[in-house]
Design an enzyme around this catalytic site. Structure first.
Site, PDB file in Angstrom:
ATOM      1  N   ASN A 135     -16.006  -9.347 -26.982  1.00  0.00           N
ATOM      2  CA  ASN A 135     -14.988  -8.534 -26.317  1.00  0.00           C
ATOM      3  C   ASN A 135     -14.255  -9.436 -25.332  1.00  0.00           C
ATOM      4  O   ASN A 135     -14.808  -9.796 -24.302  1.00  0.00           O
ATOM      5  CB  ASN A 135     -15.683  -7.364 -25.594  1.00  0.00           C
ATOM      6  CG  ASN A 135     -14.717  -6.547 -24.762  1.00  0.00           C
ATOM      7  OD1 ASN A 135     -13.499  -6.730 -24.848  1.00  0.00           O
ATOM      8  ND2 ASN A 135     -15.255  -5.644 -23.953  1.00  0.00           N
ATOM      9  N   TRP A 136     -13.051  -9.794 -25.701  1.00  0.00           N
ATOM     10  CA  TRP A 136     -12.285 -10.718 -24.844  1.00  0.00           C
ATOM     11  C   TRP A 136     -11.710 -10.029 -23.610  1.00  0.00           C
ATOM     12  O   TRP A 136     -11.171 -10.683 -22.727  1.00  0.00           O
ATOM     13  CB  TRP A 136     -11.157 -11.379 -25.661  1.00  0.00           C
ATOM     14  CG  TRP A 136     -11.626 -12.486 -26.561  1.00  0.00           C
ATOM     15  CD1 TRP A 136     -12.923 -12.784 -26.891  1.00  0.00           C
ATOM     16  CD2 TRP A 136     -10.809 -13.449 -27.235  1.00  0.00           C
ATOM     17  NE1 TRP A 136     -12.960 -13.872 -27.726  1.00  0.00           N
ATOM     18  CE2 TRP A 136     -11.667 -14.299 -27.955  1.00  0.00           C
ATOM     19  CE3 TRP A 136      -9.431 -13.676 -27.308  1.00  0.00           C
ATOM     20  CZ2 TRP A 136     -11.202 -15.366 -28.735  1.00  0.00           C
ATOM     21  CZ3 TRP A 136      -8.958 -14.723 -28.086  1.00  0.00           C
ATOM     22  CH2 TRP A 136      -9.846 -15.569 -28.792  1.00  0.00           C
ATOM     23  N   LYS A 137     -11.765  -8.702 -23.580  1.00  0.00           N
ATOM     24  CA  LYS A 137     -11.195  -7.941 -22.453  1.00  0.00           C
ATOM     25  C   LYS A 137      -9.728  -8.376 -22.230  1.00  0.00           C
ATOM     26  O   LYS A 137      -9.057  -8.718 -23.200  1.00  0.00           O
ATOM     27  CB  LYS A 137     -12.065  -8.114 -21.201  1.00  0.00           C
ATOM     28  CG  LYS A 137     -13.532  -7.802 -21.502  1.00  0.00           C
ATOM     29  CD  LYS A 137     -14.413  -7.692 -20.293  1.00  0.00           C
ATOM     30  CE  LYS A 137     -15.832  -7.369 -20.727  1.00  0.00           C
ATOM     31  NZ  LYS A 137     -16.734  -7.130 -19.600  1.00  0.00           N
ATOM     32  N   GLU A 139     -15.704  -0.228 -18.446  1.00  0.00           N
ATOM     33  CA  GLU A 139     -14.480  -0.499 -17.674  1.00  0.00           C
ATOM     34  C   GLU A 139     -13.429   0.583 -17.929  1.00  0.00           C
ATOM     35  O   GLU A 139     -12.639   0.915 -17.036  1.00  0.00           O
ATOM     36  CB  GLU A 139     -13.963  -1.912 -18.002  1.00  0.00           C
ATOM     37  CG  GLU A 139     -14.873  -2.973 -17.375  1.00  0.00           C
ATOM     38  CD  GLU A 139     -15.002  -4.268 -18.143  1.00  0.00           C
ATOM     39  OE1 GLU A 139     -14.159  -4.565 -19.010  1.00  0.00           O
ATOM     40  OE2 GLU A 139     -15.988  -4.994 -17.874  1.00  0.00           O
ATOM     41  N   HIS A 195     -15.994   1.782 -23.350  1.00  0.00           N
ATOM     42  CA  HIS A 195     -16.490   0.671 -22.527  1.00  0.00           C
ATOM     43  C   HIS A 195     -16.540   1.130 -21.073  1.00  0.00           C
ATOM     44  O   HIS A 195     -15.681   1.900 -20.628  1.00  0.00           O
ATOM     45  CB  HIS A 195     -15.571  -0.550 -22.681  1.00  0.00           C
ATOM     46  CG  HIS A 195     -16.176  -1.778 -22.077  1.00  0.00           C
ATOM     47  ND1 HIS A 195     -16.164  -2.013 -20.721  1.00  0.00           N
ATOM     48  CD2 HIS A 195     -16.856  -2.804 -22.632  1.00  0.00           C
ATOM     49  CE1 HIS A 195     -16.803  -3.147 -20.480  1.00  0.00           C
ATOM     50  NE2 HIS A 195     -17.237  -3.649 -21.622  1.00  0.00           N
ATOM     51  N   GLY A 246     -20.842  -8.860 -16.528  1.00  0.00           N
ATOM     52  CA  GLY A 246     -20.110  -9.868 -15.763  1.00  0.00           C
ATOM     53  C   GLY A 246     -20.804 -10.309 -14.486  1.00  0.00           C
ATOM     54  O   GLY A 246     -20.194 -10.959 -13.635  1.00  0.00           O
ATOM     55  N   GLY A 262     -19.137 -10.456 -23.617  1.00  0.00           N
ATOM     56  CA  GLY A 262     -17.874 -10.564 -22.888  1.00  0.00           C
ATOM     57  C   GLY A 262     -17.512 -12.025 -22.655  1.00  0.00           C
ATOM     58  O   GLY A 262     -17.060 -12.737 -23.555  1.00  0.00           O
ATOM     59  N   GLY A 263     -17.772 -12.499 -21.441  1.00  0.00           N
ATOM     60  CA  GLY A 263     -17.347 -13.835 -21.020  1.00  0.00           C
ATOM     61  C   GLY A 263     -17.700 -14.949 -21.998  1.00  0.00           C
ATOM     62  O   GLY A 263     -16.865 -15.826 -22.275  1.00  0.00           O
ATOM     63  N   GLU A 278     -24.723  -1.109 -22.707  1.00  0.00           N
ATOM     64  CA  GLU A 278     -24.255  -2.073 -21.713  1.00  0.00           C
ATOM     65  C   GLU A 278     -24.514  -1.508 -20.314  1.00  0.00           C
ATOM     66  O   GLU A 278     -23.707  -0.705 -19.816  1.00  0.00           O
ATOM     67  CB  GLU A 278     -22.752  -2.329 -21.882  1.00  0.00           C
ATOM     68  CG  GLU A 278     -22.386  -2.915 -23.224  1.00  0.00           C
ATOM     69  CD  GLU A 278     -21.088  -3.705 -23.152  1.00  0.00           C
ATOM     70  OE1 GLU A 278     -21.094  -4.867 -23.584  1.00  0.00           O
ATOM     71  OE2 GLU A 278     -20.071  -3.178 -22.653  1.00  0.00           O
ATOM     72  N   SER A 300     -23.848  -9.731 -19.714  1.00  0.00           N
ATOM     73  CA  SER A 300     -24.304 -11.083 -19.339  1.00  0.00           C
ATOM     74  C   SER A 300     -25.138 -11.761 -20.418  1.00  0.00           C
ATOM     75  O   SER A 300     -26.077 -12.493 -20.097  1.00  0.00           O
ATOM     76  CB  SER A 300     -25.057 -11.054 -18.003  1.00  0.00           C
ATOM     77  OG  SER A 300     -24.201 -10.640 -16.965  1.00  0.00           O
TER      78      SER A 300
HETATM   79  P1  13P Z   1     -20.174  -9.985 -20.064  1.00  0.00           P
HETATM   80  O1  13P Z   1     -20.827 -10.567 -21.284  1.00  0.00           O
HETATM   81  O2  13P Z   1     -19.062 -10.820 -19.541  1.00  0.00           O
HETATM   82  O3  13P Z   1     -21.183  -9.568 -19.042  1.00  0.00           O
HETATM   83  O4  13P Z   1     -19.462  -8.615 -20.537  1.00  0.00           O
HETATM   84  C1  13P Z   1     -20.165  -7.721 -21.315  1.00  0.00           C
HETATM   85  C2  13P Z   1     -19.241  -6.689 -21.818  1.00  0.00           C
HETATM   86  O5  13P Z   1     -18.741  -5.874 -21.077  1.00  0.00           O
HETATM   87  C3  13P Z   1     -18.921  -6.699 -23.253  1.00  0.00           C
HETATM   88  O6  13P Z   1     -18.239  -5.554 -23.631  1.00  0.00           O
END
Ligand code: 13P
Length: 253
Positions: free
Chosen positions: A12-14, A101, A99, A175, A236-237, A169, A215
């Site tokens: 997920n590149w957000k 967020e 998600h 993050g 994510g990251g 999650e 993470s």
């Molecule tokens: P991180 O891997 O950056 O913690 O993000 C997880 C995430 O929200 C994937 O959707």
């Protein structure tokens, strides 16, 4: 892992990624070798602006693409929204919905997430339905109750093992570099599988891919992916670095 389930690692590149970053997708495609292909499915969910070009870049690689959200609506006067059919038209086969967020920053309720998941299914996309508790909810001992409640409210009608992915999650792990213990992940994923049994029937529930997200890094992927009922990761990251994403995929293989 669940032996009978082919794992999925989705990135997920957000809100990250410009055209130049399609090179990351190309590098991931290059590193998805025969050994990895035999063992694990991969998907990338870039921002909507890159979805069509990322899908093109991934064509022939057997790596799927997905959107990060979709509208509850089919089409019409919904400025700024993107429909599931538009994601599919841009080459997607998945849509992340619910998600944390989106739930937190955009006030998405379980009912809205469910409507989005249904819209995704209608467009022949597989929804990746995200659930997860906050730090306060975990500390109050309510994590399992919160997550099973979210599942009840957010899952689309008539989902099957082939048309649904669930991602656990924990909000506090996203993050932050923090992760739950393997025992906590095991407890939650077993609870999710059991709840899916009530909602979809045991046979379908047994085949649904349950991803862990929050993470995930090359350094902790093997431990997290080894947990029973963890069938892959939502990253994510670390999905913005081809080497890291591939290392996580290898931990699943
Ligand atoms: P991180 O891997 O950056 O913690 O993000 C997880 C995430 O929200 C994937 O959707």
């Amino acid at each position: 892992m669940t032996r009978s389930i082919r794992p999925l690692v989705a990135g997920n590149w957000k809100m990250n990624g410009l055209k130049a970053d399609l090179a990351i997708a190309a590098d991931i495609a290059k590193g998805y070798d025969a050994e990895l292909k035999a063992a694990v499915d991969l998907a990338l969910c870039p921002p909507a602006s890159l979805l069509a070009s990322a899908s093109d870049a991934l064509r022939g690689s057997h790596i799927a693409s997905g959107g990060q959200d979709c509208s509850t609506q089919d089409l019409g006067a919904f400025t700024g929204e993107i429909s599931a059919a538009m994601l599919a038209d841009a080459g997607a086969s998945f849509a992340i919905v619910g998600h944390s967020e989106r739930r937190t920053l955009h006030g998405e309720t379980d009912a809205a997430v469910k409507a989005k998941a249904q819209a995704a299914l209608k467009a022949a996309l597989v929804p990746i339905v995200c659930v997860g508790e906050t730090k306060d909810e975990r500390e109050a001992g309510r994590a399992v109750a919160v997550v099973t409640g979210q599942l009840h409210g957010s899952l689309p009608e008539a989902a099957t093992a082939a048309t649904l992915v669930v991602a656990y999650e924990p909000v506090w792990a996203i993050g932050t570099g923090l992760t739950p213990t393997a025992a906590d992940v095991a407890e939650m994923h077993a609870a999710i599988r059991a709840e899916l049994g009530l909602l979809l029937g045991d046979e379908e529930a047994a085949g649904v891919r349950l991803l862990y997200g929050g993470s995930v890094k090359p350094s902790n992927a093997a431990e997290l992916m080894n947990v029973t009922h963890v069938d892959g990761a939502l990253v994510g990251g670390a999905s913005l670095k081809a080497e890291d994403f591939l290392a996580i995929a290898r931990a699943c293989a």
